[in-house]
Design an enzyme around this catalytic site. Structure first.
Site, PDB file in Angstrom:
ATOM      1  N   GLU A  12       0.866  -1.193   0.000  1.00 46.66           N
ATOM      2  CA  GLU A  12       0.000   0.000   0.000  1.00 46.66           C
ATOM      3  C   GLU A  12       0.894   1.231   0.000  1.00 46.66           C
ATOM      4  O   GLU A  12       1.920   1.245   0.683  1.00 46.66           O
ATOM      5  CB  GLU A  12      -0.890   0.002   1.241  1.00 46.66           C
ATOM      6  CG  GLU A  12      -1.889  -1.128   1.256  1.00 46.66           C
ATOM      7  CD  GLU A  12      -2.818  -1.038   2.458  1.00 46.66           C
ATOM      8  OE1 GLU A  12      -3.920  -0.504   2.295  1.00 46.66           O
ATOM      9  OE2 GLU A  12      -2.428  -1.476   3.545  1.00 46.66           O
ATOM     10  N   ASP A  49      -2.834  -7.218  10.879  1.00 48.51           N
ATOM     11  CA  ASP A  49      -3.802  -6.511  10.036  1.00 48.51           C
ATOM     12  C   ASP A  49      -3.927  -7.160   8.660  1.00 48.51           C
ATOM     13  O   ASP A  49      -5.019  -7.257   8.113  1.00 48.51           O
ATOM     14  CB  ASP A  49      -3.336  -5.051   9.879  1.00 48.51           C
ATOM     15  CG  ASP A  49      -4.366  -4.159   9.194  1.00 48.51           C
ATOM     16  OD1 ASP A  49      -5.559  -4.323   9.469  1.00 48.51           O
ATOM     17  OD2 ASP A  49      -3.960  -3.290   8.391  1.00 48.51           O
ATOM     18  N   HIS A  54      -5.889 -11.686   5.535  1.00 48.95           N
ATOM     19  CA  HIS A  54      -5.943 -11.577   4.073  1.00 48.95           C
ATOM     20  C   HIS A  54      -4.908 -12.442   3.345  1.00 48.95           C
ATOM     21  O   HIS A  54      -5.230 -13.191   2.440  1.00 48.95           O
ATOM     22  CB  HIS A  54      -5.731 -10.128   3.638  1.00 48.95           C
ATOM     23  CG  HIS A  54      -6.719  -9.157   4.228  1.00 48.95           C
ATOM     24  ND1 HIS A  54      -8.010  -9.494   4.512  1.00 48.95           N
ATOM     25  CD2 HIS A  54      -6.591  -7.844   4.577  1.00 48.95           C
ATOM     26  CE1 HIS A  54      -8.647  -8.435   5.001  1.00 48.95           C
ATOM     27  NE2 HIS A  54      -7.809  -7.429   5.060  1.00 48.95           N
ATOM     28  N   LYS A 103       2.776  -0.692   4.608  1.00 51.95           N
ATOM     29  CA  LYS A 103       2.251   0.649   4.316  1.00 51.95           C
ATOM     30  C   LYS A 103       3.414   1.508   3.834  1.00 51.95           C
ATOM     31  O   LYS A 103       4.571   1.256   4.177  1.00 51.95           O
ATOM     32  CB  LYS A 103       1.671   1.289   5.585  1.00 51.95           C
ATOM     33  CG  LYS A 103       0.591   0.456   6.274  1.00 51.95           C
ATOM     34  CD  LYS A 103      -0.798   0.867   5.868  1.00 51.95           C
ATOM     35  CE  LYS A 103      -1.842   0.082   6.632  1.00 51.95           C
ATOM     36  NZ  LYS A 103      -3.078  -0.123   5.881  1.00 51.95           N
TER      37      LYS A 103
END
Ligand code: BG6
Length: 522
Positions: free
Chosen positions: A247, A266, A271, A371
């Site tokens: 991301e 997370d 996922h 991130k």
């Protein structure tokens, strides 16, 4: 859009096994956490889009709940603004909105107060009359996770769950639980005990929205709808697999939540392990919820659990530091709002996993997510073995520009599939160069793909849990990440260890280097 009610060829249109045309029973959807980010960014835009495509049942209503006092009209106005802002394309139609908005209602209330559930019960009776919701109720838990257990218990106590007397006569009661399901293995089990006391397993839908993504579902189609790939799909031909979810954004307004969560919990626990399971599972005999989920669960249970002493070599965390990108100052994680200046949170997590079964023994699965990486991209790259011998004057095949024979399944954006192979370069000599054969979703189908939340909302209304996770899968994936969480939790890392806008810490490169591999740059 075809009217699905005209589909008479199916014996039971609610159970179309191929998921083509499902007629949905009427339903009232109760959203807990209706003032939150997820409702505004994902749920309401998805519901509106389903209304736009005439895919919602005629008898339909939403009851939003949160603590903030609001009238129905104020709630509608708020949702109007967020749907307009977050709808992924320009399908907004003011007239349709007016029609849709009439189905939106709101009840303010404190989730720890039994009065809140009495108010919801009264509202449910009202919408059942006004919108003909047929006695079916779907509860959607999108609050802070600490409220999940109390809400479920209150629903039971208020007689609003299936295991209690049913005030609305016949009708289903289904429960959707947003991730994270627990904060670790123990809390996931405790939460599940509460769930099981109040809702039978068949009515529980634990969401992992990556499973609803069109391209993740296409992994099934690609693997099991074709005869030519599956014979190559094992340790004899596959050298290693890389799964990346990058991301470019930072943590934005979620600093406080993220500081306690980190990338491993997370993104990887849910996922990416689900994606890995979809890539590596055995084919199920049929495409039905339990058959598919059994295979995925089996795969998750076959992932080797790291010993504590193996963790630091096989799992590398990272945290972004400040950087200047294109003239813009980007904050480091520790400078973000509501983040402590010495936070030890992983904003990047990577790991090497092995699957201990006959198909995959010895094949590394490298997984990373972070991130503030250079771009937003999620992909699965399957690296096949090189040809056993080079006939080209002894030139190693790797010398022609990296390893050929890589299959890349692009999950997002630019959804598609590419296969890299070596080709002869035009010219009189015999020079080879890697080229790519590309399939692009958009170009091939020219149609918009539904968002994951559209797919998953239709699924739960149809009673189809194929793309939802099950408790055994949730527990297996917590088990996989548990040693990593523990060892990372007891280690003081020298953070930040990567600059915002880079591909993560050097140690993550070294992790692959030890196996003679390197991360590809998507
Ligand atoms: C969520 C994570 O589950 O998935 C977020 O909590 C992350 O941190 C998001 O940004 C990514 O989802 P998507 O669909 O945008 O790839």
């Amino acid at each position: 859009m075809a009217d699905s009610s005209s589909n008479s060829s199916l014996a039971n249109p609610f159970e179309d096994p191929l998921r083509f045309q499902r007629r949905l029973e009427p339903v009232a959807l109760v959203i807990f956490g209706a003032n939150g980010d997820l409702t505004m960014r994902k749920l309401l835009p998805a519901l509106y889009r389903l209304a736009y495509e005439r895919r919602l049942p005629a008898g339909f209503a939403v009851i939003g709940n949160s603590r903030t006092p609001m009238t129905d009209d104020a709630f509608r106005q708020k949702m109007y603004e967020s749907v307009k802002q977050f709808l992924e394309d320009s399908a907004f139609d003011e007239d349709l909105w007016m029609e849709f908005a009439r189905k939106l209602h709101y009840i303010a209330g404190d989730l720890n107060d039994p009065a809140c559930y009495e108010a919801i019960k009264a509202k449910l009776a009202e919408v059942d009359q006004d919108h003909a919701t047929g006695g079916n109720i779907l509860y959607y838990l999108s609050t802070q996770p600490s409220y999940y257990a109390p809400v479920i218990e209150h629903l039971g106590a208020a007689g609003l769950a299936p295991k209690s007397a049913n005030p609305f006569g016949a009708g289903y009661r289904r429960l959707v639980i947003e991730k994270p399901f627990g904060h670790d293995l123990e809390t996931a089990r405790t939460l599940n005990d509460v769930v099981q006391r109040v809702f039978p397993e068949q009515d529980v839908y634990r969401i992992d929205h990556y499973l609803g993504k069109e391209t993740v579902q296409n992994v099934f189609a690609f693997r099991f709808g074709n005869g030519i790939f599956e014979p190559l799909w094992d340790r004899r031909y596959v050298n290693h697999v890389q799964i990346t979810a990058a991301e470019s954004i930072g943590v934005g307004g979620r600093g406080a939540f993220y500081q306690e969560t980190g990338a491993l919990r997370d993104m990887i626990q849910g996922h990416l392990l689900q994606i890995m399971a979809t890539v590596a599972m055995e084919p199920s005999a049929v495409f039905e919820p339990d058959a598919v989920r059994d295979e995925r669960a089996k795969l998750l249970r076959s992932i080797r659990i790291m010993k504590d002493s193996e963790v630091l070599a096989n799992a590398v965390p990272g945290q972004y530091g400040p950087a200047r990108i294109g003239g813009e100052e980007i904050k480091g994680f520790r400078q973000e709002d509501k983040v402590s200046p010495d936070a030890q949170t992983d904003t990047f997590a990577s790991a090497t996993f092995f699957v201990d079964n006959w198909r995959w023994a010895g094949v590394p699965f490298y997984i990373r997510s972070g991130k503030r990486l250079p771009k937003r991209v999620t992909e699965i790259a399957i690296q096949f073995n090189e040809a056993p011998h080079s006939v080209f004057s002894g030139e190693p095949l790797g010398s022609f520009g990296g390893r050929p024979n890589m299959l890349i399944l692009r999950i997002q954006p630019e959804e598609g599939i590419s296969l890299r192979f070596l080709s002869k370069q035009p010219g009189t000599g015999m020079r080879l160069r890697p080229v790519s054969m590309d399939f692009n979703y958009g170009t091939s189908f020219g149609a918009r793909t539904p968002t994951a939340y559209e797919t998953l909302l239709v699924d739960v209304m149809a009673g189809d849990s194929t793309l939802y996770t099950r408790q055994d899968m949730v527990e297996a994936s917590w088990q996989v990440v548990r040693p990593i969480m523990e060892v990372w939790g007891n280690t003081k890392f020298d953070f930040p260890n990567y600059e915002a806008g880079s591909w993560g810490p050097r140690a993550a490169e070294e992790m692959l280097g030890r196996h003679g591999h390197q991360w590809r740059t998507p």
